[in-house]
Design a protein around this motif. Structure first.
Motif, PDB file in Angstrom:
ATOM      1  N   VAL A  11       0.818  -1.213   0.000  1.00 24.92           N
ATOM      2  CA  VAL A  11       0.000   0.000   0.000  1.00 24.92           C
ATOM      3  C   VAL A  11       0.852   1.263   0.000  1.00 24.92           C
ATOM      4  O   VAL A  11       0.503   2.260  -0.656  1.00 24.92           O
ATOM      5  CB  VAL A  11      -0.994  -0.011   1.199  1.00 24.92           C
ATOM      6  N   PHE A  12       2.010   1.278   0.700  1.00 18.53           N
ATOM      7  CA  PHE A  12       2.854   2.475   0.726  1.00 18.53           C
ATOM      8  C   PHE A  12       3.485   2.740  -0.637  1.00 18.53           C
ATOM      9  O   PHE A  12       3.633   3.898  -1.045  1.00 18.53           O
ATOM     10  CB  PHE A  12       3.952   2.333   1.792  1.00 18.53           C
ATOM     11  N   VAL A  13       3.844   1.679  -1.337  1.00 18.37           N
ATOM     12  CA  VAL A  13       4.393   1.827  -2.687  1.00 18.37           C
ATOM     13  C   VAL A  13       3.300   2.308  -3.639  1.00 18.37           C
ATOM     14  O   VAL A  13       3.523   3.197  -4.477  1.00 18.37           O
ATOM     15  CB  VAL A  13       5.013   0.506  -3.177  1.00 18.37           C
ATOM     16  N   GLN A  14       2.114   1.723  -3.532  1.00 17.40           N
ATOM     17  CA  GLN A  14       0.998   2.139  -4.395  1.00 17.40           C
ATOM     18  C   GLN A  14       0.639   3.605  -4.163  1.00 17.40           C
ATOM     19  O   GLN A  14       0.397   4.345  -5.127  1.00 17.40           O
ATOM     20  CB  GLN A  14      -0.218   1.243  -4.120  1.00 17.40           C
ATOM     21  N   ASN A  15       0.612   4.027  -2.906  1.00 21.43           N
ATOM     22  CA  ASN A  15       0.335   5.437  -2.613  1.00 21.43           C
ATOM     23  C   ASN A  15       1.421   6.345  -3.195  1.00 21.43           C
ATOM     24  O   ASN A  15       1.132   7.438  -3.691  1.00 21.43           O
ATOM     25  CB  ASN A  15       0.229   5.663  -1.103  1.00 21.43           C
ATOM     26  N   GLY A  16       2.682   5.868  -3.126  1.00 19.02           N
ATOM     27  CA  GLY A  16       3.782   6.639  -3.712  1.00 19.02           C
ATOM     28  C   GLY A  16       3.651   6.766  -5.215  1.00 19.02           C
ATOM     29  O   GLY A  16       3.860   7.840  -5.790  1.00 19.02           O
ATOM     30  N   LEU A  17       3.292   5.661  -5.889  1.00 15.17           N
ATOM     31  CA  LEU A  17       3.078   5.688  -7.340  1.00 15.17           C
ATOM     32  C   LEU A  17       1.922   6.599  -7.705  1.00 15.17           C
ATOM     33  O   LEU A  17       2.003   7.394  -8.648  1.00 15.17           O
ATOM     34  CB  LEU A  17       2.801   4.264  -7.844  1.00 15.17           C
ATOM     35  N   LEU A  18       0.855   6.483  -6.962  1.00 14.13           N
ATOM     36  CA  LEU A  18      -0.338   7.289  -7.206  1.00 14.13           C
ATOM     37  C   LEU A  18      -0.023   8.772  -7.076  1.00 14.13           C
ATOM     38  O   LEU A  18      -0.369   9.584  -7.953  1.00 14.13           O
ATOM     39  CB  LEU A  18      -1.414   6.886  -6.193  1.00 14.13           C
ATOM     40  N   HIS A  19       0.674   9.133  -5.994  1.00 16.48           N
ATOM     41  CA  HIS A  19       1.047  10.533  -5.766  1.00 16.48           C
ATOM     42  C   HIS A  19       1.979  11.035  -6.867  1.00 16.48           C
ATOM     43  O   HIS A  19       1.814  12.146  -7.382  1.00 16.48           O
ATOM     44  CB  HIS A  19       1.728  10.666  -4.401  1.00 16.48           C
ATOM     45  N   MET A  20       2.943  10.206  -7.256  1.00 13.04           N
ATOM     46  CA  MET A  20       3.911  10.601  -8.284  1.00 13.04           C
ATOM     47  C   MET A  20       3.220  10.899  -9.607  1.00 13.04           C
ATOM     48  O   MET A  20       3.442  11.946 -10.225  1.00 13.04           O
ATOM     49  CB  MET A  20       4.958   9.502  -8.446  1.00 13.04           C
ATOM     50  N   TYR A  21       2.360   9.979 -10.058  1.00 13.33           N
ATOM     51  CA  TYR A  21       1.666  10.191 -11.330  1.00 13.33           C
ATOM     52  C   TYR A  21       0.739  11.410 -11.266  1.00 13.33           C
ATOM     53  O   TYR A  21       0.659  12.194 -12.227  1.00 13.33           O
ATOM     54  CB  TYR A  21       0.859   8.947 -11.709  1.00 13.33           C
ATOM     55  N   ALA A  22       0.059  11.583 -10.147  1.00 12.29           N
ATOM     56  CA  ALA A  22      -0.875  12.708 -10.004  1.00 12.29           C
ATOM     57  C   ALA A  22      -0.140  14.042 -10.046  1.00 12.29           C
ATOM     58  O   ALA A  22      -0.550  14.968 -10.760  1.00 12.29           O
ATOM     59  CB  ALA A  22      -1.656  12.572  -8.699  1.00 12.29           C
ATOM     60  N   LEU A  39      -7.244   6.746   3.078  1.00  8.52           N
ATOM     61  CA  LEU A  39      -7.557   8.154   2.822  1.00  8.52           C
ATOM     62  C   LEU A  39      -6.450   8.830   2.014  1.00  8.52           C
ATOM     63  O   LEU A  39      -6.731   9.702   1.182  1.00  8.52           O
ATOM     64  CB  LEU A  39      -7.760   8.890   4.154  1.00  8.52           C
ATOM     65  N   VAL A  40      -5.202   8.410   2.219  1.00  8.97           N
ATOM     66  CA  VAL A  40      -4.077   8.978   1.467  1.00  8.97           C
ATOM     67  C   VAL A  40      -4.268   8.731  -0.036  1.00  8.97           C
ATOM     68  O   VAL A  40      -4.050   9.626  -0.858  1.00  8.97           O
ATOM     69  CB  VAL A  40      -2.738   8.371   1.947  1.00  8.97           C
ATOM     70  N   ILE A  74      -7.861  12.363  -5.999  1.00 13.06           N
ATOM     71  CA  ILE A  74      -8.761  13.522  -6.097  1.00 13.06           C
ATOM     72  C   ILE A  74      -7.957  14.789  -6.384  1.00 13.06           C
ATOM     73  O   ILE A  74      -8.303  15.593  -7.262  1.00 13.06           O
ATOM     74  CB  ILE A  74      -9.593  13.684  -4.801  1.00 13.06           C
ATOM     75  N   ASN A  75      -6.844  14.957  -5.661  1.00  9.80           N
ATOM     76  CA  ASN A  75      -6.004  16.129  -5.856  1.00  9.80           C
ATOM     77  C   ASN A  75      -5.385  16.139  -7.252  1.00  9.80           C
ATOM     78  O   ASN A  75      -5.264  17.192  -7.888  1.00  9.80           O
ATOM     79  CB  ASN A  75      -4.894  16.149  -4.799  1.00  9.80           C
ATOM     80  N   GLY A  76      -5.003  14.952  -7.746  1.00  6.44           N
ATOM     81  CA  GLY A  76      -4.434  14.854  -9.084  1.00  6.44           C
ATOM     82  C   GLY A  76      -5.390  15.350 -10.153  1.00  6.44           C
ATOM     83  O   GLY A  76      -5.011  16.132 -11.035  1.00  6.44           O
ATOM     84  N   MET A  98     -19.487   7.514  -0.500  1.00  9.37           N
ATOM     85  CA  MET A  98     -20.314   6.302  -0.535  1.00  9.37           C
ATOM     86  C   MET A  98     -19.613   5.123   0.143  1.00  9.37           C
ATOM     87  O   MET A  98     -20.265   4.228   0.656  1.00  9.37           O
ATOM     88  CB  MET A  98     -20.657   5.956  -1.994  1.00  9.37           C
ATOM     89  N   GLU A  99     -18.270   5.131   0.145  1.00  8.78           N
ATOM     90  CA  GLU A  99     -17.520   4.062   0.812  1.00  8.78           C
ATOM     91  C   GLU A  99     -17.351   4.330   2.301  1.00  8.78           C
ATOM     92  O   GLU A  99     -16.722   3.543   3.008  1.00  8.78           O
ATOM     93  CB  GLU A  99     -16.158   3.884   0.142  1.00  8.78           C
ATOM     94  N   GLY A 100     -17.888   5.453   2.769  1.00  7.87           N
ATOM     95  CA  GLY A 100     -17.900   5.735   4.197  1.00  7.87           C
ATOM     96  C   GLY A 100     -16.640   6.350   4.761  1.00  7.87           C
ATOM     97  O   GLY A 100     -16.451   6.387   5.978  1.00  7.87           O
ATOM     98  N   LEU A 101     -15.749   6.880   3.892  1.00 10.33           N
ATOM     99  CA  LEU A 101     -14.527   7.520   4.381  1.00 10.33           C
ATOM    100  C   LEU A 101     -14.790   8.990   4.706  1.00 10.33           C
ATOM    101  O   LEU A 101     -15.413   9.704   3.911  1.00 10.33           O
ATOM    102  CB  LEU A 101     -13.400   7.432   3.344  1.00 10.33           C
ATOM    103  N   GLU A 102     -14.312   9.430   5.857  1.00 11.33           N
ATOM    104  CA  GLU A 102     -14.455  10.824   6.271  1.00 11.33           C
ATOM    105  C   GLU A 102     -13.325  11.654   5.661  1.00 11.33           C
ATOM    106  O   GLU A 102     -12.157  11.324   5.827  1.00 11.33           O
ATOM    107  CB  GLU A 102     -14.399  10.943   7.796  1.00 11.33           C
ATOM    108  N   PRO A 103     -13.644  12.723   4.961  1.00 10.81           N
ATOM    109  CA  PRO A 103     -12.589  13.567   4.392  1.00 10.81           C
ATOM    110  C   PRO A 103     -11.822  14.307   5.478  1.00 10.81           C
ATOM    111  O   PRO A 103     -12.351  14.550   6.563  1.00 10.81           O
ATOM    112  CB  PRO A 103     -13.363  14.550   3.502  1.00 10.81           C
ATOM    113  N   ASP A 104     -10.567  14.648   5.176  1.00 15.28           N
ATOM    114  CA  ASP A 104      -9.775  15.460   6.099  1.00 15.28           C
ATOM    115  C   ASP A 104      -9.426  16.787   5.427  1.00 15.28           C
ATOM    116  O   ASP A 104      -9.972  17.118   4.361  1.00 15.28           O
ATOM    117  CB  ASP A 104      -8.516  14.716   6.552  1.00 15.28           C
TER     118      ASP A 104
END
Length: 619
Positions: free
Chosen positions: A181-192, A212-213, A219-221, A240-246
């Motif tokens: 998950v940390f690698v996927q979040n890093g890839l996601l952030h990088m591409y965005a 949430l990350v 969303i930010n991308g 809809m997935e029940g996550l609270e935004p920050d």
């Protein structure tokens, strides 16, 4: 010296430093007191590591502990001491040159130390050495672990080097790290961050576990890369997935709302912020202020600013720029004075806003005075954006020849934006010769920009040189350049509607065009005469008038008049500069229909009310 005396006494005392440090020393080096007596170096290393962890509360104390360790015989190449020293340097955001000098002499640094160096560069102002360290790490036969790639991808994202990011993505797949998950979040952030929203979304869709990350990154991308509708759609899915935004989610959401001009949706976000107590967050407040300003609701922007307990340079700059682009230049300069009185140091961007205010409000002398003060009083060296504002200031004042002379005498090489500013001024003020000079420079700098062809066509059309208009049009076709289609957007009932010129796709288009004809007749009774000079075709005046009446902003306004109660303000977002005819017509529409109409075009906002505009016809 006082700290050194304390350190010396702690090392030479037979008592442990304190229970915590004693425990820590047994953890890092499980050496007994007997061994320490026989070989003092491991004992000193253990004590120095403990000191780093519990006494190094600043960079200066860190340096003193480092010096102390050297004086007491800890080898410079000791990997344990080096590991903790580099970790502490990076944690304090100390200069990476310091960390590098420590690293350079270490004997066989382990993966933790390599990762710390990569992390340090990723978090520094110059992230590029992180890739060099990664390659050097591989060459040293040190295998990356689960922490290596998140740090490395952070460095790549900061460098905006999507090609390197793609290569690292391939490596993570080969080494089996892609599912973490940390690698996927890093890839996601990088591409965005690099603007590759499609790849970011593919990574997001492939994730089994989305925290949430991950949601915030995708969303930010979309929000930051010109796709606000997708950002809002993803936000709804997240709900809809029940996550609270920050706070990070909200900032991205406000950015998307500002891009679309979705004022009502943004207001609901503001209510949410009040409910969850995020209005104390300065970053969120600054985004809220910026959102209201971009949507043309200056009253609410000033209210947010007034309610902020803390204000920084971003707060003042957002309001100053917001007031300037909304046509309230004098008020923008008043807030700049307040900023100075409160001893908040303006930034380069603040002065872009100040000069923009002077430019769009015709304050020529004030503009040159602020430009001088920026250099002399604040020591800010003018950048190309500041010189662009000065060229714009002269151009909008009709001083086109002086603007050209200013460009020639600039210490920086003028870019395409500056030459395009001059070309636009030549179009408005009728300077054909200078317009052709500006166009010749643009052909060298940015030959495929469709707007330049249109501006030159406008100059020829105003002179009724239709053969030259056709020549320009023909060269556009030959060069494969297509004119950017104009569109206008309005928000109504939780939806954003988009209209193009002559758009008949909406179910109520028949009613809209019937109303447009009625509006044209009413405006003519008020003295409206269509401004046909820049209609780029050698056709009859009646056909030109009909073409003008179907411009996208007029279609959008007619749609809103049909679908909203009398007196409701109308807000329109347009991707191109509003034309002279539409500007004149909308002023009269605001008077005839007693509506406040706010148009945000590509360069500023126009507030139409009672037959006049906030730009004072100076745009």
């Amino acid at each position: 010296m006082r700290l050194y005396s304390k350190l010396s006494s702690l090392v030479h005392t037979s008592q442990p430093l304190n229970p915590k440090i004693h425990l820590c020393s047994s953890t890092f080096l499980s050496s007994s007191s007997t061994t320490a007596t026989q070989n003092p170096v491991p004992h000193i290393v253990t004590k120095c590591i403990a000191l780093l962890q519990f006494w190094a509360s600043s960079i200066s104390k860190l340096r003193q502990i480092h010096a102390f360790s050297i004086r007491h015989g800890v080898p410079l190449n000791n990997p344990d001491m080096g590991k903790h020293l580099i970790f502490t340097i990076v944690s304090f955001s100390a200069p990476m040159s310091y960390a590098y000098h420590v690293f350079a002499v270490l004997h066989d640094p382990n993966v933790f130390t390599w990762n710390t160096m990569i992390r340090g560069y990723a978090e520094s102002d110059d992230p590029s050495p992180a890739l060099h360290f990664y390659r050097k790490m591989s060459a040293s036969c040190v295998d990356p672990d689960t922490h290596t790639y998140p740090f490395l991808l952070k460095a790549v994202a900061k460098s905006l080097n999507v090609r390197e990011g793609e290569a690292i993505h391939s490596v993570t797949v080969r080494k089996g790290f892609e599912s973490l998950v940390f690698v996927q979040n890093g890839l996601l952030h990088m591409y965005a961050v690099c603007g590759d929203t499609e790849s970011a979304h593919k990574v997001f869709e492939s994730m089994v576990e989305r925290d949430l990350v991950a949601w915030n990154s995708v969303i930010n991308g979309f929000a930051l890369n010109g796709r606000p509708s997708e950002a809002l759609t993803l936000f709804r899915e997240m709900n809809m997935e029940g996550l609270e935004p920050d706070g990070f989610t909200v900032v991205s959401l406000l950015s998307a709302c500002a891009e679309l001009g979705a004022l009502e949706l943004g207001r609901r976000v503001h209510v949410f912020l009040l409910k969850v107590g995020l209005t104390e967050n300065m970053h969120v407040n600054n985004s809220l202020l910026d959102f209201y300003a971009k949507c043309g609701s200056i009253r609410e922007a000033k209210q947010v600013f007034g309610e902020m307990r803390e204000r920084n340079v971003v707060s003042f700059t957002s309001l100053i720029v917001g007031l300037a682009v909304n046509g309230f230049g004098e008020e923008a300069l008043e807030f700049f004075k307040e900023m100075e009185e409160q001893r908040v140091k303006p930034s380069e961007i603040t002065f872009v806003g100040v000069l923009y205010a002077c430019s769009h409000c015709g304050m020529l002398n004030e503009g040159f005075n602020y430009f001088r003060r920026m250099k002399d009083e604040y020591g800010i060296m003018p950048r190309i954006e500041h010189y662009g504002c000065m060229v714009d200031l002269l151009s909008r004042a009709g001083l086109v020849k002086q603007a050209y002379e200013y460009i020639q005498n600039m210490p920086l090489q003028p870019n395409s934006v500056i030459w395009r500013t001059l070309l636009g001024a030549c179009t408005i003020h009728g300077h054909l010769g200078l317009g052709e000079i500006a166009r010749s420079h643009l052909l060298k700098l940015e030959p495929k920009h469709s707007g330049d062809y249109v501006l030159l066509s406008n100059i020829y059309a105003a002179e009724r040189r239709w053969s030259d208009v056709q020549t320009v049009r023909r060269s556009m076709l030959e060069d494969g350049v297509r004119k950017t289609p104009g569109y206008s957007m309005v928000e109504l009932g939780n939806r954003v509607y988009e209209f193009t010129m002559g758009d008949r796709s909406h179910p109520r288009s028949k009613d809209v065009y019937a109303l447009l004809e009625k509006i044209t007749e009413l405006l003519k009774l008020e003295g409206y005469v269509p401004h046909t000079a820049n209609v780029l075709a050698d056709i009859e005046e009646e056909e030109k008038e009909q073409a003008l009446s179907y411009h996208s902003e007029k279609v959008a306004i007619a749609f809103m008049i049909l679908n909203t109660p009398p007196g409701t303000p109308i807000r329109v977002i347009k991707n191109l500069r509003v034309c002279a005819d539409c500007h004149m017509a909308i002023k009269l529409i605001s008077k005839v229909y007693d509506r406040e109409i706010v148009i945000r075009d590509r360069s500023r906002l126009h507030h139409f009310r009672d037959g006049s505009c906030s730009c004072k016809d100076y745009w």
